[in-house]
Design a protein around this motif. Structure first.
Motif, PDB file in Angstrom:
ATOM      1  N   MET A 232      67.155  32.261  40.801  1.00  0.00           N
ATOM      2  CA  MET A 232      65.875  31.926  41.425  1.00  0.00           C
ATOM      3  C   MET A 232      64.995  31.233  40.404  1.00  0.00           C
ATOM      4  N   ILE A 233      64.040  30.455  40.887  1.00  0.00           N
ATOM      5  CA  ILE A 233      63.066  29.808  40.007  1.00  0.00           C
ATOM      6  C   ILE A 233      61.661  29.987  40.573  1.00  0.00           C
ATOM      7  N   ARG A 234      60.700  30.054  39.677  1.00  0.00           N
ATOM      8  CA  ARG A 234      59.283  30.131  40.056  1.00  0.00           C
ATOM      9  C   ARG A 234      58.584  28.783  39.881  1.00  0.00           C
ATOM     10  N   HIS A 235      59.213  27.923  39.118  1.00  0.00           N
ATOM     11  CA  HIS A 235      58.671  26.585  38.854  1.00  0.00           C
ATOM     12  C   HIS A 235      59.780  25.573  39.106  1.00  0.00           C
ATOM     13  N   HIS A 236      59.427  24.413  39.666  1.00  0.00           N
ATOM     14  CA  HIS A 236      60.464  23.423  39.937  1.00  0.00           C
ATOM     15  C   HIS A 236      60.237  22.134  39.147  1.00  0.00           C
ATOM     16  N   GLY A 237      59.510  22.256  38.060  1.00  0.00           N
ATOM     17  CA  GLY A 237      59.310  21.101  37.207  1.00  0.00           C
ATOM     18  C   GLY A 237      58.330  21.413  36.100  1.00  0.00           C
ATOM     19  N   PHE A 238      58.007  20.377  35.313  1.00  0.00           N
ATOM     20  CA  PHE A 238      57.077  20.559  34.196  1.00  0.00           C
ATOM     21  C   PHE A 238      56.567  19.204  33.731  1.00  0.00           C
ATOM     22  N   TYR A 239      55.438  19.261  33.031  1.00  0.00           N
ATOM     23  CA  TYR A 239      54.897  18.100  32.328  1.00  0.00           C
ATOM     24  C   TYR A 239      55.015  18.379  30.835  1.00  0.00           C
ATOM     25  N   LEU A 240      55.408  17.372  30.072  1.00  0.00           N
ATOM     26  CA  LEU A 240      55.601  17.520  28.633  1.00  0.00           C
ATOM     27  C   LEU A 240      54.743  16.503  27.904  1.00  0.00           C
ATOM     28  N   ASN A 241      54.028  16.955  26.891  1.00  0.00           N
ATOM     29  CA  ASN A 241      53.188  16.067  26.091  1.00  0.00           C
ATOM     30  C   ASN A 241      53.470  16.327  24.614  1.00  0.00           C
ATOM     31  N   LEU A 242      54.165  15.404  23.972  1.00  0.00           N
ATOM     32  CA  LEU A 242      54.485  15.589  22.560  1.00  0.00           C
ATOM     33  C   LEU A 242      53.296  15.330  21.653  1.00  0.00           C
ATOM     34  N   ASP A 243      52.292  14.604  22.152  1.00  0.00           N
ATOM     35  CA  ASP A 243      51.114  14.324  21.342  1.00  0.00           C
ATOM     36  C   ASP A 243      50.313  15.597  21.103  1.00  0.00           C
TER      37      ASP A 243
END
Length: 253
Positions: A232-243
């Motif tokens: 199961m998952i609670r999140h289906h994505g993400f935003y990534l900021n290397l800065d």
């Protein structure tokens, strides 16, 4: 809490789970390695593992060295053939290389796209549709898309076929997760020119930071790992900021 339970077939399949990996550039070349590691771990846990087809029409250029997983010996060779042959030899696999464009004609249980343009995603979305009548080994269930700019990126895991959910007194469940085009409908309105190849590694780095692709692939593979390992998952994505060195999850709604 709103959750999505993994399609049952992925957890206990009769055959290996089929995967189409589309795009073998900065992110795709890294994702291929992550998927090989995922495959080995699944097999160690008693799962049949993955069978992957890698799709990319491009050849290796000098601008690919360093940021992508290629060496000088790979110059002018097919990205798909170079990477798939290497991972097959290293891990003892029989994965397939397809040095051409993916047009959606060969479905798989999981589609993973690591391509450059909004137009490419929109075009593919027309082919990523329910195919309940095809044999289960080819029946599409999930579409994971990974995309990035110079120092930022995102991943969206969407469903293709409706995923039956068990009854739960503890959680609210979602049978459908929006794919990247449904999650970002403005993609259909973006007018963009096809990105041309970079002439040098220095120029490529101005477009995409050195470690954005590998970081994106690691987090994207973690989404898949959660599907298999936790069911199961609670999140289906993400935003990534290397800065800013931040990662923000996208909760299921």
């Amino acid at each position: 809490m709103i959750v999505h339970y993994t399609e049952k077939y992925l957890l206990n399949p009769v055959h290996r789970i089929t995967v189409n990996l589309v795009g073998l550039g900065g992110t795709g070349s890294q994702m291929l390695t992550c998927l090989a590691r995922l495959n080995e771990t699944l097999k160690a846990l008693g799962h049949p593992g993955l069978h992957l087809k890698a799709w990319d029409p491009d050849t290796v250029t000098s601008a690919n060295l360093g940021r992508q997983l290629f060496s000088p010996a790979d110059l002018n060779q097919s990205k798909a053939i170079v990477l798939t042959s290497r991972i097959n030899r290293f891990m003892g696999l029989d994965w397939e290389a397809h040095p051409r464009e993916y047009n959606g004609g060969e479905p798989a249980n999981i589609l993973i796209t690591c391509i450059d343009t909004a137009a490419g995603r929109v075009a593919l979305s027309e082919h990523v549709v329910e195919r309940k009548t095809v044999e289960v080994i080819k029946r599409p269930y999930y579409w994971l898309d990974l995309g990035n700019l110079q120092k930022t990126g995102q991943a969206i895991l969407g469903t293709v076929n409706n995923i039956s959910q068990p009854k739960s007194d503890e959680h609210t469940t979602r049978a459908t997760l929006p794919n990247v085009v449904k999650f970002f409908p403005r993609l259909r309105k973006i007018k963009e020119e096809q990105q041309g190849p970079s002439c040098s590694l220095a120029e490529a780095i101005r477009k995409q930071d050195l470690f954005i692709n590998s970081a994106l692939a690691q987090f994207g593979a973690t989404l898949l790992w959660k599907l298999f390992r936790e069911g199961m998952i609670r999140h289906h994505g993400f935003y990534l900021n290397l800065d800013t060195l931040q990662t923000n999850p996208i909760p299921i709604k």
